[in-house]
Motif scaffolding. Structure first.
Motif, short mmCIF file in Angstrom:
data_model
loop_
_atom_site.label_atom_id
_atom_site.label_comp_id
_atom_site.label_asym_id
_atom_site.label_seq_id
_atom_site.Cartn_x
_atom_site.Cartn_y
_atom_site.Cartn_z
N UNK A 276 36.77 -23.86 -8.49
CA UNK A 276 35.60 -24.18 -7.70
C UNK A 276 35.30 -25.68 -7.70
N UNK A 277 35.76 -26.37 -8.72
CA UNK A 277 35.46 -27.79 -8.83
C UNK A 277 36.62 -28.69 -8.41
N UNK A 278 37.85 -28.20 -8.52
CA UNK A 278 38.99 -28.99 -8.08
C UNK A 278 39.01 -29.11 -6.56
N UNK B 133 38.48 -19.47 -12.43
CA UNK B 133 37.51 -19.45 -11.32
C UNK B 133 36.69 -20.75 -11.27
N UNK B 134 36.04 -21.10 -12.37
CA UNK B 134 35.16 -22.28 -12.35
C UNK B 134 35.96 -23.56 -12.16
N UNK C 34 49.39 -26.31 -18.86
CA UNK C 34 48.13 -25.93 -19.50
C UNK C 34 47.71 -24.55 -19.05
N UNK C 35 46.90 -23.89 -19.88
CA UNK C 35 46.43 -22.55 -19.53
C UNK C 35 45.04 -22.23 -20.06
N UNK C 36 44.74 -22.48 -21.33
CA UNK C 36 43.51 -21.99 -21.93
C UNK C 36 42.29 -22.84 -21.62
N UNK C 37 42.49 -24.11 -21.27
CA UNK C 37 41.37 -25.04 -21.12
C UNK C 37 40.62 -24.82 -19.80
N UNK D 101 36.35 -15.99 -4.48
CA UNK D 101 37.09 -15.66 -5.69
C UNK D 101 38.16 -16.73 -5.94
N UNK D 102 38.71 -16.70 -7.15
CA UNK D 102 39.76 -17.66 -7.49
C UNK D 102 40.95 -17.53 -6.54
#
Length: 402
Positions: free
Chosen positions: A372-374, A368-369, A328-331, A12-13
């Motif tokens: 997972x990539x950072x 979450x996504x 930032x928040x929405x991106x 999970x995040x």
């Protein structure tokens, strides 16, 4: 079966941020009814910001000036539901989540969401204090001082879980410095000022007029915050060039998407000035402005700088990385590339809680996504460490994500 196994193995995040003290770098505090009147001298109580019935309608008044209609500056209601868009303008403080104004409820919310701390901004006087210009100087200065007193008290009661930013009487640099010293002595960790004082007959922020304030900010480690919207002196959230044929929701969408533009202009002006040669320790934060536009802006500015300055050496990206932070928040799409180009050290996670576009009800899970990539180091910087360092936070009593 393989897909089921992979789904079970997916973290999970919060698990991806395990051990990180998450910092939300932009939230908002709803002003409570007696914030000013309970602290003001008797002779000023009736003119202080407060709710009054005018022409049969409850409004927030400051002297004879209407600051706002009677709404609670929160899209999160008492029952935990979230209102869409403009509907939050129809609900007074009594309808909204107590966490918007009550520090104990706010800390309880942070504990539930696994957030160690918040940076916070008030609403009524404008994020940079521009709306205070509508009343006489004595009243506006006293209002700002009382607000800063209340914010320092909130930070102390929260045990350094909530960090409100100090507002300054920016229309007089000597008074601004004095109030910044007072706010810093009370424990506040950053300042808000008007981004365009030149619109009011003062020198712009790159001139030596502001040197005493910048020197203080360098000495005290106070970031200078420009929050989209009111820090530029606007009277409201609506962008002036939004088409009049649009409905309220359409205007809200266009204006919300474009609120970053004035912050971009402020940043462009600062980047090409020589302010950082004179004040190498100065730090600026562009609040609630997003991230994706920044790499393009920097690259475009570098191109125009090189073309117009005839080869004069200057790295816009280097200057940005030494002196600027963006929230930032929405991106989600494109975030990784933006972080790569801008630098993970210059990005701050935020939620805008409890305003209409906030990440709610699952602010960390929303990314979450992205998480997972950072890589873990970059994620830890963006979601906590950068803000902790920038605002000199004491998170010894704050829990880490788990």
């Amino acid at each position: 079966m393989e897909n089921v196994v992979k789904l079970k193995e997916r973290k999970t995040a919060r698990e991806l941020l395990k051990g990180v003290k998450v910092v939300d770098a932009d939230t908002h505090i709803t002003e409570w009814p007696d914030l000013w009147t309970s602290r003001a001298p008797a002779a000023f109580k009736d003119r202080m910001p407060q709710r009054k019935v005018v022409d049969g309608v409850m409004r927030w008044m400051m002297g004879d000036y209407e600051l706002a209609k009677n709404y609670g500056y929160s899209s999160i209601m008492k029952d935990g539901s979230k209102l869409p868009g403009l509907e939050f303008f129809d609900h007074p403080l009594e309808d909204v989540t107590p966490g918007a104004y009550d520090v104990h409820e706010r800390v309880a919310y942070l504990d539930r969401e696994g957030i160690a701390a918040q940076v916070a901004y008030t609403n009524l006087l404008g994020f940079g204090g521009g709306k205070a210009l509508q009343v006489d100087e004595v009243l506006r200065e006293m209002s700002i001082q009382i607000q800063n007193d209340a914010m320092a008290e909130m930070q102390a009661i929260s045990k350094n879980r909530v960090y409100p930013m100090a507002m300054l009487p920016w229309w007089d640099v000597k008074k601004a410095v004095a109030e910044a010293v007072r706010a810093s002595d009370m424990g506040l960790r950053g300042i808000n000022i008007h981004a365009n004082p030149q619109h009011h007959g003062l020198p712009d922020l790159a001139t030596d007029y502001w040197a005493p304030l910048w020197e203080l900010c360098e000495d005290r480690g106070l970031p200078v915050n420009f929050h989209v919207g009111f820090s530029q002196g606007a009277d409201g959230w609506e962008v002036s060039d939004v088409w009049p044929s649009h409905t309220g929701y359409e205007k809200y969408a266009v204006s919300g998407a474009m609120l970053f533009a004035p912050n971009m202009i402020t940043m462009l002006n600062l980047l090409v000035s020589d302010i950082f040669k004179r004040h190498p320790g100065l730090k600026f934060t562009s609040v609630e402005s997003g991230l994706g536009w920044v790499p393009y802006m920097l690259e475009n500015l570098q191109f125009h700088w090189d073309e117009n300055m005839g080869g004069r050496e200057a790295s816009i990206f280097d200057t940005f990385r030494k002196h600027f932070y963006v929230c930032y928040w929405a991106e989600r799409e494109g975030t990784l590339d933006a972080v790569r180009r801008v630098g993970a050290e210059n990005v701050l996670f935020m939620t805008d809680w409890p305003h209409p576009t906030c990440l709610y009800p699952d602010p960390i899970g929303y990314h979450q996504t992205t998480l997972e990539q950072l890589d873990p180091q970059s994620a830890a910087k963006i979601f906590g460490q950068n803000a902790e360092k920038l605002y000199r936070m004491d998170l010894s009593q704050a829990p880490a994500a788990s």
